[in-house]
Design a protein around this motif. Structure first.
Motif, mmCIF file in Angstrom:
data_model
loop_
_atom_site.group_PDB
_atom_site.id
_atom_site.type_symbol
_atom_site.label_atom_id
_atom_site.label_comp_id
_atom_site.label_asym_id
_atom_site.label_seq_id
_atom_site.Cartn_x
_atom_site.Cartn_y
_atom_site.Cartn_z
ATOM 1 N N ASP A 89 0.833 -1.204 0.000
ATOM 2 C CA ASP A 89 0.000 0.000 0.000
ATOM 3 C C ASP A 89 0.870 1.257 0.000
ATOM 4 O OD1 ASP A 89 0.303 0.940 2.998
ATOM 5 O OD2 ASP A 89 -0.132 -1.202 3.091
ATOM 6 N N ARG A 90 0.290 2.331 -0.541
ATOM 7 C CA ARG A 90 0.991 3.616 -0.603
ATOM 8 C C ARG A 90 0.115 4.672 0.051
ATOM 9 N NH1 ARG A 90 1.127 4.456 -5.804
ATOM 10 N NH2 ARG A 90 -0.228 6.275 -5.923
ATOM 11 N N LEU A 91 0.698 5.407 0.983
ATOM 12 C CA LEU A 91 -0.017 6.471 1.682
ATOM 13 C C LEU A 91 0.689 7.791 1.393
ATOM 14 C CD1 LEU A 91 -2.381 7.045 3.596
ATOM 15 C CD2 LEU A 91 -0.796 6.789 5.508
ATOM 16 N N ASP A 92 0.041 8.636 0.600
ATOM 17 C CA ASP A 92 0.608 9.927 0.213
ATOM 18 C C ASP A 92 0.004 11.013 1.085
ATOM 19 O OD1 ASP A 92 2.106 8.787 -1.873
ATOM 20 O OD2 ASP A 92 0.359 8.817 -3.187
ATOM 21 N N THR A 107 -3.635 4.337 -1.509
ATOM 22 C CA THR A 107 -3.758 3.544 -2.734
ATOM 23 C C THR A 107 -3.286 2.130 -2.457
ATOM 24 O OG1 THR A 107 -3.347 5.480 -4.132
ATOM 25 C CG2 THR A 107 -3.076 3.320 -5.149
ATOM 26 N N ARG A 108 -4.118 1.157 -2.820
ATOM 27 C CA ARG A 108 -3.743 -0.251 -2.761
ATOM 28 C C ARG A 108 -4.074 -0.873 -4.110
ATOM 29 N NH1 ARG A 108 -5.156 -3.931 2.066
ATOM 30 N NH2 ARG A 108 -3.214 -4.804 1.280
ATOM 31 N N THR A 170 -5.761 -0.662 -9.324
ATOM 32 C CA THR A 170 -5.630 0.020 -8.048
ATOM 33 C C THR A 170 -6.985 0.486 -7.532
ATOM 34 O OG1 THR A 170 -5.233 2.148 -9.147
ATOM 35 C CG2 THR A 170 -3.303 0.822 -8.555
ATOM 36 N N THR A 172 -8.226 3.579 -4.846
ATOM 37 C CA THR A 172 -7.690 4.747 -4.151
ATOM 38 C C THR A 172 -8.803 5.560 -3.511
ATOM 39 O OG1 THR A 172 -6.340 6.737 -4.410
ATOM 40 C CG2 THR A 172 -7.724 6.129 -6.256
#
Length: 288
Positions: A89-92, A107-108, A170, A172
């Motif tokens: 996972d990405r956490l912006d 976003t996963r 993805t 999001t």
């Protein structure tokens, strides 16, 4: 003297009788107060009962589980059409909800490798298998086929090809208030996947990084997991497939090249060589 009212002379106002202007002002004040009370009551009811109308009404800790469930739905939609892996996972942080308020975007996603180069075919079959409420569809744009869907709670789903035989889908949140923050699903029970990653990377020698595990809940119950790690150095010329002879058990690989190996076994295996590094992901997915 005549009984008519003399021009320019205002008739007297009886004592205790409100003037027309004052009476209208009282009605206006009363109506305004009543409207304010009604509006406050409707707002209270809406906040507690109505679904959100903009994504800013759901914080990251509330929308994160929707993304997690979407990942499970995507894994189930892959079925037997490819070799999947849950991507980290990405956490912006730092996006702007309003000029005064900062937020974060989660976003996963799921990466899939297929045997041929028909990414559009995979995306269309996945769209057909996703929940009807998602209204999933595939359109062909200038850079190829694109899957788009709505997983609910303003969570957007998008899938497209990232290379020959490779697709990334993805989910999001868009920019949200952080709230209590995102808490990833638990990864207990990933011993088998982690052991396979460690065993396969050991065959290349060199330095092996830590094994990391990501997970998602499956639609029919249970948990999907991907364990992944990288190795640097070691036997650069060794074929990727050589590390998975035991896992293959006679199953033909979906992809088997110098830089990419994909095996649709249980668990599924995805290995890639990039810039002298070998990255392995081992995945137990969700049943279709």
């Amino acid at each position: 003297m005549s009984g008519g009212v003399q021009g320019g002379y205002a008739p007297p106002v009886l004592s205790g009788q409100p003037s027309p202007g004052r009476r209208g002002l009282r009605w206006l004040v009363a109506a305004t107060v009543a409207w304010g009370v009604l509006l406050a009551g409707l707002t209270w009811w809406s906040v507690r009962h109505d679904p959100p109308t903009v994504r800013e009404q759901r914080s990251l800790d509330q929308s994160g589980p929707v993304v997690d469930r979407a990942v499970g739905e995507l894994l189930a939609a892959v079925g037997r059409d490819g070799v999947p892996a849950i991507v980290p996972d990405r956490l912006d942080r730092g996006c702007r909800i309003t000029p005064m308020d900062a937020g974060a975007e989660l976003t996963r996603g799921v990466e899939v490798v297929v045997a041929g180069d028909d990414a559009g075919g995979l995306l269309r079959r996945m769209a057909d298998r996703l929940p009807a409420a998602w209204r999933a569809g595939v359109r062909t744009l200038g850079d190829g086929p694109v899957l788009r869907a709505d997983a609910g709670e303003f969570v957007a789903v998008e899938g497209r090809s990232t290379g020959p035989g490779r697709v990334l889908i993805t989910a999001t949140t868009g920019c949200r208030p952080v709230g209590a923050g995102y808490r990833a699903p638990g990864t207990a029970g990933a011993e088998r996947e982690s052991a396979e990653v460690t065993r396969s990377l050991a065959r290349w020698g060199g330095a092996t990084g830590p094994v990391e595990v990501v997970a998602a809940p499956c639609p029919a119950g249970g948990t999907a997991r991907t364990a992944y790690a990288e190795a640097t150095g070691g036997s650069a010329g060794r074929p990727l497939a050589s590390a998975f002879r035991d896992a293959a058990d006679g199953t033909p690989a979906v992809r088997d090249s110098a830089d990419l190996y994909a095996l649709r076994s249980h668990p599924a295996v995805l290995a890639e060589r990039v810039d002298g590094r070998v990255r392995v992901a081992v995945t137990t997915g969700c049943p279709a």
